[in-house]
Write an enzyme that holds these catalytic residues in place. Structure first.
Site, mmCIF file in Angstrom:
data_model
loop_
_atom_site.group_PDB
_atom_site.id
_atom_site.type_symbol
_atom_site.label_atom_id
_atom_site.label_comp_id
_atom_site.label_asym_id
_atom_site.label_seq_id
_atom_site.Cartn_x
_atom_site.Cartn_y
_atom_site.Cartn_z
ATOM 1 N N ARG A 72 40.253 73.039 15.125
ATOM 2 C CA ARG A 72 40.729 72.145 16.084
ATOM 3 C C ARG A 72 40.217 70.501 15.717
ATOM 4 O O ARG A 72 41.082 69.675 15.367
ATOM 5 C CB ARG A 72 39.748 72.284 17.457
ATOM 6 C CG ARG A 72 40.184 71.709 18.727
ATOM 7 C CD ARG A 72 39.561 70.098 18.736
ATOM 8 N NE ARG A 72 38.230 70.269 18.632
ATOM 9 C CZ ARG A 72 37.404 69.215 18.765
ATOM 10 N NH1 ARG A 72 37.667 67.802 18.335
ATOM 11 N NH2 ARG A 72 36.184 69.132 18.603
ATOM 12 N N ASP A 73 39.185 70.583 15.524
ATOM 13 C CA ASP A 73 38.605 69.123 15.029
ATOM 14 C C ASP A 73 39.165 68.567 13.759
ATOM 15 O O ASP A 73 39.549 67.462 13.384
ATOM 16 C CB ASP A 73 37.173 69.135 15.045
ATOM 17 C CG ASP A 73 36.406 67.673 15.139
ATOM 18 O OD1 ASP A 73 37.149 66.753 14.487
ATOM 19 O OD2 ASP A 73 35.372 67.587 15.748
ATOM 20 N N HIS A 86 26.549 68.426 17.150
ATOM 21 C CA HIS A 86 27.999 68.464 16.561
ATOM 22 C C HIS A 86 27.827 67.189 15.559
ATOM 23 O O HIS A 86 28.228 65.877 16.072
ATOM 24 C CB HIS A 86 29.141 68.136 17.687
ATOM 25 C CG HIS A 86 30.456 67.887 17.146
ATOM 26 N ND1 HIS A 86 31.218 69.133 17.538
ATOM 27 C CD2 HIS A 86 30.968 67.077 16.607
ATOM 28 C CE1 HIS A 86 32.653 68.580 17.031
ATOM 29 N NE2 HIS A 86 32.503 67.402 16.830
ATOM 30 N N HIS A 121 29.367 64.670 12.409
ATOM 31 C CA HIS A 121 30.266 64.174 11.435
ATOM 32 C C HIS A 121 29.540 63.524 10.505
ATOM 33 O O HIS A 121 28.304 63.089 10.754
ATOM 34 C CB HIS A 121 31.291 63.158 12.069
ATOM 35 C CG HIS A 121 32.250 64.011 13.013
ATOM 36 N ND1 HIS A 121 33.595 64.390 12.738
ATOM 37 C CD2 HIS A 121 32.195 64.317 14.456
ATOM 38 C CE1 HIS A 121 34.266 64.769 13.382
ATOM 39 N NE2 HIS A 121 33.315 65.107 14.769
ATOM 40 N N CYS A 139 38.200 62.295 14.739
ATOM 41 C CA CYS A 139 38.822 61.974 15.846
ATOM 42 C C CYS A 139 39.906 60.939 15.625
ATOM 43 O O CYS A 139 39.566 59.858 15.040
ATOM 44 C CB CYS A 139 37.833 61.565 16.898
ATOM 45 S SG CYS A 139 38.800 61.121 18.478
ATOM 46 N N ASN A 189 33.462 66.740 9.794
ATOM 47 C CA ASN A 189 32.317 67.332 10.422
ATOM 48 C C ASN A 189 31.292 67.820 9.222
ATOM 49 O O ASN A 189 31.940 68.160 8.035
ATOM 50 C CB ASN A 189 32.555 68.551 11.097
ATOM 51 C CG ASN A 189 33.538 67.991 12.489
ATOM 52 O OD1 ASN A 189 34.814 67.877 12.454
ATOM 53 N ND2 ASN A 189 32.776 68.312 13.457
HETATM 54 P P1 HMG Z 1 47.404 59.510 29.639
HETATM 55 O O1 HMG Z 1 48.578 58.972 29.033
HETATM 56 O O2 HMG Z 1 46.750 58.547 30.337
HETATM 57 O O3 HMG Z 1 47.936 60.743 30.608
HETATM 58 O O4 HMG Z 1 46.455 60.394 28.542
HETATM 59 P P2 HMG Z 1 48.784 60.900 31.814
HETATM 60 O O5 HMG Z 1 48.257 61.866 32.654
HETATM 61 O O6 HMG Z 1 49.134 59.537 32.188
HETATM 62 O O7 HMG Z 1 50.021 61.764 31.118
HETATM 63 C C1 HMG Z 1 51.151 61.037 30.084
HETATM 64 C C2 HMG Z 1 51.768 62.153 29.636
HETATM 65 O O8 HMG Z 1 51.029 63.160 28.691
HETATM 66 C C3 HMG Z 1 52.762 62.519 30.679
HETATM 67 O O9 HMG Z 1 53.994 63.178 29.923
HETATM 68 C C4 HMG Z 1 51.691 64.004 30.835
HETATM 69 O O10 HMG Z 1 52.618 65.134 31.490
HETATM 70 C C5 HMG Z 1 51.480 64.370 29.599
HETATM 71 P P3 HMG Z 1 55.391 62.218 30.370
HETATM 72 O O11 HMG Z 1 55.386 62.077 31.644
HETATM 73 O O12 HMG Z 1 54.958 60.963 29.690
HETATM 74 O O13 HMG Z 1 56.206 62.965 29.544
HETATM 75 N N1 HMG Z 1 49.963 65.206 29.613
HETATM 76 C C6 HMG Z 1 50.088 66.143 28.719
HETATM 77 N N2 HMG Z 1 50.679 67.106 28.322
HETATM 78 C C7 HMG Z 1 50.346 68.293 27.620
HETATM 79 N N3 HMG Z 1 49.101 68.567 27.823
HETATM 80 C C8 HMG Z 1 48.241 67.924 28.480
HETATM 81 C C9 HMG Z 1 48.635 66.633 29.029
HETATM 82 N N4 HMG Z 1 47.933 65.700 29.797
HETATM 83 C C10 HMG Z 1 49.106 64.816 30.225
HETATM 84 N N5 HMG Z 1 47.009 68.392 28.669
HETATM 85 C C11 HMG Z 1 45.201 62.241 28.211
HETATM 86 C C12 HMG Z 1 45.480 61.113 28.966
HETATM 87 C C13 HMG Z 1 43.691 62.727 28.413
HETATM 88 C C14 HMG Z 1 46.114 63.261 28.189
HETATM 89 C C15 HMG Z 1 45.249 61.702 26.574
HETATM 90 O O14 HMG Z 1 44.467 60.618 26.443
HETATM 91 C C16 HMG Z 1 44.793 62.686 25.643
HETATM 92 O O15 HMG Z 1 45.403 63.705 25.312
HETATM 93 N N6 HMG Z 1 43.812 62.514 24.651
HETATM 94 C C17 HMG Z 1 43.215 63.314 23.657
HETATM 95 C C18 HMG Z 1 42.903 62.730 22.591
HETATM 96 C C19 HMG Z 1 42.099 63.760 21.727
HETATM 97 O O16 HMG Z 1 42.412 64.793 21.497
HETATM 98 N N7 HMG Z 1 41.203 63.231 20.959
HETATM 99 C C20 HMG Z 1 40.352 64.144 20.071
HETATM 100 C C21 HMG Z 1 39.535 65.013 20.865
HETATM 101 S S1 HMG Z 1 37.978 64.351 21.274
HETATM 102 C C22 HMG Z 1 37.079 64.697 19.649
HETATM 103 O O17 HMG Z 1 37.291 65.031 18.824
HETATM 104 C C23 HMG Z 1 35.511 64.498 19.952
HETATM 105 C C24 HMG Z 1 34.934 66.054 19.784
HETATM 106 O O18 HMG Z 1 34.895 66.504 18.493
HETATM 107 C C25 HMG Z 1 33.397 65.846 19.792
HETATM 108 C C26 HMG Z 1 32.857 64.498 18.573
HETATM 109 O O19 HMG Z 1 33.150 64.561 17.668
HETATM 110 O O20 HMG Z 1 32.261 63.503 19.292
HETATM 111 C C27 HMG Z 1 34.971 66.720 20.740
HETATM 112 MG MG MG Z 2 34.315 66.016 16.312
#
Ligand code: HMG
Ligand code: MG
Length: 299
Positions: free
Chosen positions: A16-17, A208, A210, A241, A250
Site C-alpha cells: 500500500r504505502d 510508522h 519514513h 505519500c 518507509n
Molecule cells: P474529494 O475530491 O474531496 O472527494 O477527495 P469527493 O467526495 O468530492 O469525491 C470526488 C470524486 O471521487 C467523486 O467521483 C467520488 O465518487 C470519488 P466523481 O463524481 O468526480 O466521478 N470518490 C471515490 N472513488 C473511489 N473510492 C473512494 C472515493 N471517494 C470519493 N473512496 C478523497 C476526497 C478522500 C476521496 C481523496 O482526497 C482521496 O482519495 N485521498 C487519498 C489520498 C491518499 O491516498 N494519500 C495517501 C495515503 S495516506 C498516507 O500515505 C499516510 C500514511 O502512510 C501514514 C503516514 O505515513 O503518515 C497512512
Molecule cells: Mg506512510
C-alpha cells in the site's frame, strides 16, 4: 522507559504505502504476487492495498481486483486503507475483514491529502465505524505528521494526542503514529510516544516511520524502549505519500527484522525469505532496494 517488548508485530505496508508512491503503474498481477510472497515470510499483517479515490491515487485504482486475487493465508490479516464510506463500501464488497482509516495531526497536510479538515475527516469515519462494527470488520487508525508537517512545519504534541485519542475513542483498535516526512529524531519520537501513551494505552499504539533523513531505525528503537510492540515497515524500503512533499520510503522491513532479531526480539519472520521478496520487488520496480540488510546480502 518501559523496557523493550519480547515480541514485536510488524505491519507490512509495502503493497500500500510502497506502491501508492511508484511513478510507473505496476500490473495488478505483480501486486498480487508481492502480497502472496510476503504472506509466506511469516508476516501476520500485510496492508494489501487502498480504496481511496482512483483520481487521487491512480497507482492503486485496481484495489478491488488485487484484493480479490490475493491468496488469503490463514492467520494473516490483510487490512486495506479507506478514506471514507465510499472506500469502506468498496473494501467490504471486495471482502476486506480489516480496514484502516487515516487523518493527520496537521490541518494543512490533511487538506492536501484528503481535502478535509481534521474534524471533517473524523466525521467521515463515523459511518465507516458504524458499518465496520455491524460487519465485524476491525478498524485501525493512522495519524500522520506526528513529528512535523511539510506545509505547516512544527506540529504541537497536543494536536497529535488529541487526534490519536479521538480515533481510539471512536473504536480504532490500534493507532499508528506516522512520521510521514521522516523528519523526527529519537528524542522527539520518544517524547511524542510518551505524550500519546498518556491518553491511549501503549498496547494500542504502533509506530510508522519514513526514512527520509535516515532516522527511522533509531526512532523505532527509541519507541521500542518506550514499550511499543507494533512497528509498520515496508519491504525494500518503498513508500511515501504522493501528497506529502519530499517524503521518501518507509523504514525497510528487512532492516527492522534484522535489528529486532539481533536484539533477541521475536518477530516470527523468516528474514532470508523477506530479503528475497524485497529483491524480487526491486527488480520488478526497476530500482535498487533501499534495505541496507538486503544490499549486504548480495555483497
Ligand atoms: P474529494 O475530491 O474531496 O472527494 O477527495 P469527493 O467526495 O468530492 O469525491 C470526488 C470524486 O471521487 C467523486 O467521483 C467520488 O465518487 C470519488 P466523481 O463524481 O468526480 O466521478 N470518490 C471515490 N472513488 C473511489 N473510492 C473512494 C472515493 N471517494 C470519493 N473512496 C478523497 C476526497 C478522500 C476521496 C481523496 O482526497 C482521496 O482519495 N485521498 C487519498 C489520498 C491518499 O491516498 N494519500 C495517501 C495515503 S495516506 C498516507 O500515505 C499516510 C500514511 O502512510 C501514514 C503516514 O505515513 O503518515 C497512512
Ligand atoms: Mg506512510
Amino acid at each position: 522507559m518501559s523496557g523493550v517488548p519480547r515480541r514485536v508485530r510488524i505491519v507490512e505496508v509495502g503493497p500500500r504505502d510502497g506502491l501508492q508512491n511508484e511513478k510507473a503503474i505496476i500490473p495488478a498481477a505483480t501486486k498480487v504476487e508481492l502480497v502472496n510472497r510476503l504472506s509466506r515470510t511469516g508476516l501476520r499483517t500485510i496492508e494489501a492495498t487502498s480504496f481511496v479515490s482512483p483520481k487521487w491515487v491512480p497507482q492503486l485504482a485496481d484495489a478491488a481486483e488485487v484484493f480479490a486475487a490475493i491468496d488469503k493465508r490463514p492467520g494473516v490479516r490483510y487490512p486495506v486503507l479507506v478514506p471514507n464510506e465510499q472506500g469502506y463500501d468498496r473494501a467490504h464488497a471486495a471482502g476486506a475483514r480489516e480496514v484502516a482509516v487515516f487523518s493527520a495531526a496537521s490541518e494543512m497536510f490533511n487538506r492536501k491529502n484528503i481535502n478535509a479538515s481534521i474534524d471533517e475527516s473524523i466525521e467521515r469515519f463515523l459511518p465507516v465505524m458504524e458499518k465496520a462494527r455491524a460487519h465485524g470488520v476491525a478498524v485501525r487508525g493512522y495519524v500522520s505528521t506526528v513529528l512535523g508537517c511539510p506545509y505547516q512545519g512544527e506540529v504541537p504534541l497536543r494536536d497529535v494526542v488529541r487526534v490519536a485519542s479521538r480515533m481510539h475513542a471512536l473504536g480504532c483498535y490500534e493507532i499508528s503514529l506516522g512520521d510521514t516526512i521522516g523528519i523526527g529524531t529519537p528524542g522527539k519520537a520518544r517524547a511524542m510516544l510518551r505524550a500519546v501513551a498518556g491518553d491511549v494505552p501503549i498496547e494500542a499504539l504502533a509506530v510508522h516511520f519514513h526514512d527520509t533523513r535516515g532516522q527511522a531505525l533509531a526512532n523505532v528503537l527509541a519507541c521500542l524502549e518506550e514499550g511499543v510492540a507494533v512497528v509498520d515497515s515496508s519491504v525494500s524500503g518503498t513508500g511515501g505519500c504522493p501528497y506529502a512533499k519530499g517524503a521518501t520510503g518507509n523504514v525497510a522491513s528487512e532492516d527492522v527484522v534484522y535489528m529486532l532479531e539481533g536484539m533477541g526480539i521475536d518477530t516470527g519472520i523468516d528474514l532470508p525469505a523477506l530479503i528475497e521478496t524485497g529483491l524480487w520487488l526491486s527488480s520488478q520496480l526497476g530500482h535498487e532496494t533501499a534495505s541496507k540488510v538486503a544490499r549486504a546480502s548480495i555483497g
